[in-house]
Design a protein around this motif. Structure first.
Motif: not given
Ligand SMILES: Nc1ncnc2c1ncn2[C@@H]1O[C@H](COP(=O)(O)OP(=O)(O)OP(=O)(O)O)[C@@H](O)[C@H]1O
Ligand SMILES: N[C@@H](CCO)C(=O)O
Length: 318
Positions: A91-118
């Motif tokens: 699993v190779e992640c190239r992240n641009a969304v800052p973490h813990g700042r209110g820009l939904g990074s955890s939701a982005t990661a969750i959507v990424t994982g579910i979408g990739a698995a799907n």
């Protein structure tokens, strides 16, 4: 649990946008997608276990094993699909969304994982990778606990989401289920994000919220959500009125005092501004010359981002 027809070398790559949730009164329901995207490539390998490689935002702070949020979300999706995961994957992640700042990074990661698995599963069973957005939207909202960020990351644009009400006998409920209306933001609106250097975890920001709100505040807030949807899609001149919140920003003020001071200053200058998600970033929805004026108000040490709306949500890339 049946084995999926995984083959070594099968690969998918997904890109998922950041988001800003609440927009004031739309607590846990309204979000916008911002054109800052995390990219993740998942490859099936013959080496047993999960290899995680992370570059970019948060690279030093996230685990590199099965507890990584993208991997956890993939495993949860396969579990729900009743599919045994592949023996080995990278699993190779190239992240641009800052973490813990209110820009939904955890939701982005969750959507990424579910979408990739799907997408990987669809590739394995049909030879063609694709993503079922309703599946991703529903499971992501369950894993995140609220749909505002994740639905924006799934659908792009602006979103208004709600969960089935289990206490209502007229609503048919089987699994927890999220319904999302995809809204088209008015083209005159320019979202600007003011990013402080500090972080604030969503869990901490939620821990200070009251369990109950006054009826008058609930009534005022519900009126403003209606105004917000109208302003966001039809008439931006109502944006400042439509971004007035009565539920969550004031109880959280001590958790992000500098951010609230900036929200107050921008609103005082006639610009629609709110805390972005659970903070501490500030979102301004600028129209016309307001963009330059708002950017000039950035406190020293804060970064101003001008990402534009992400018009599409999660997408597969070659
Ligand atoms: N791309 C990622 N990969 C792995 N873990 C991540 C990723 N993005 C976020 N996380 C995890 O989620 C945490 C941040 O989530 P949190 O909900 O506190 O903030 P946020 O999602 O950035 O902001 P908000 O929900 O207010 O918009 C990170 O500290 C990290 O543990
Ligand atoms: N609606 C959420 C967004 C952050 O994830 C909150 O304000 O806590």
């Amino acid at each position: 649990m049946p084995d999926a027809p995984w083959r070594v070398g099968q690969q998918v790559c997904v890109e998922v946008p950041a988001s800003s949730a609440n927009l004031g009164p739309g607590f846990d329901s309204v979000g916008i997608a911002l054109d800052i995207r995390d990219r993740c490539t998942v490859t099936i390998t013959d080496a047993p276990g999960v290899e995680v490689v992370v570059a970019g935002e948060g690279a030093d702070g996230v685990p590199l094993d099965e507890s990584h949020l993208v991997v956890r979300s993939m495993l949860r999706a396969w579990d729900l699909l009743d599919v045994a995961p592949p023996v080995g994957m990278r699993v190779e992640c190239r992240n641009a969304v800052p973490h813990g700042r209110g820009l939904g990074s955890s939701a982005t990661a969750i959507v990424t994982g579910i979408g990739a698995a799907n997408a990987l599963w669809r590739l394995a069973i049909s030879g063609s990778a694709d993503i079922e957005p309703h599946f991703v939207n529903d499971l992501a909202a369950q894993l995140e606990g609220h749909p505002d960020n994740s639905s924006a990351s799934v659908w792009g644009g602006a979103t208004l989401s709600w969960l089935d009400d289990r206490s209502d006998p007229n609503e048919e409920v089987s699994l927890p289920h999220t319904t999302t209306l995809a809204l088209s933001p008015h083209p005159d609106i320019r979202p600007l994000v003011f990013l402080p250097q500090v972080q604030l975890s969503t869990a901490t920001a939620r821990s200070v919220l009251p369990a109950y709100v006054r009826l008058g505040d609930a009534a005022a807030n519900s009126a403003r959500v209606g105004v917000l949807v109208h302003a966001l899609t039809r008439d931006p001149s109502y944006l400042r009125a439509g971004t007035r919140d009565y539920l969550h920003q004031e109880p959280r003020r001590p958790s992000y005092a500098a951010s609230m001071a900036l929200v107050d200053a921008l609103r005082g200058a006639g610009i629609a501004a709110t805390i972005s998600g659970a903070g501490p970033s500030v979102l301004a929805l600028a129209v016309g010359e307001q963009g330059e004026r708002a950017a000039a108000d950035a406190p020293a040490g804060w970064q101003v981002l001008d990402p534009g709306f992400a018009q599409t949500g999660i997408r597969l890339v070659d």
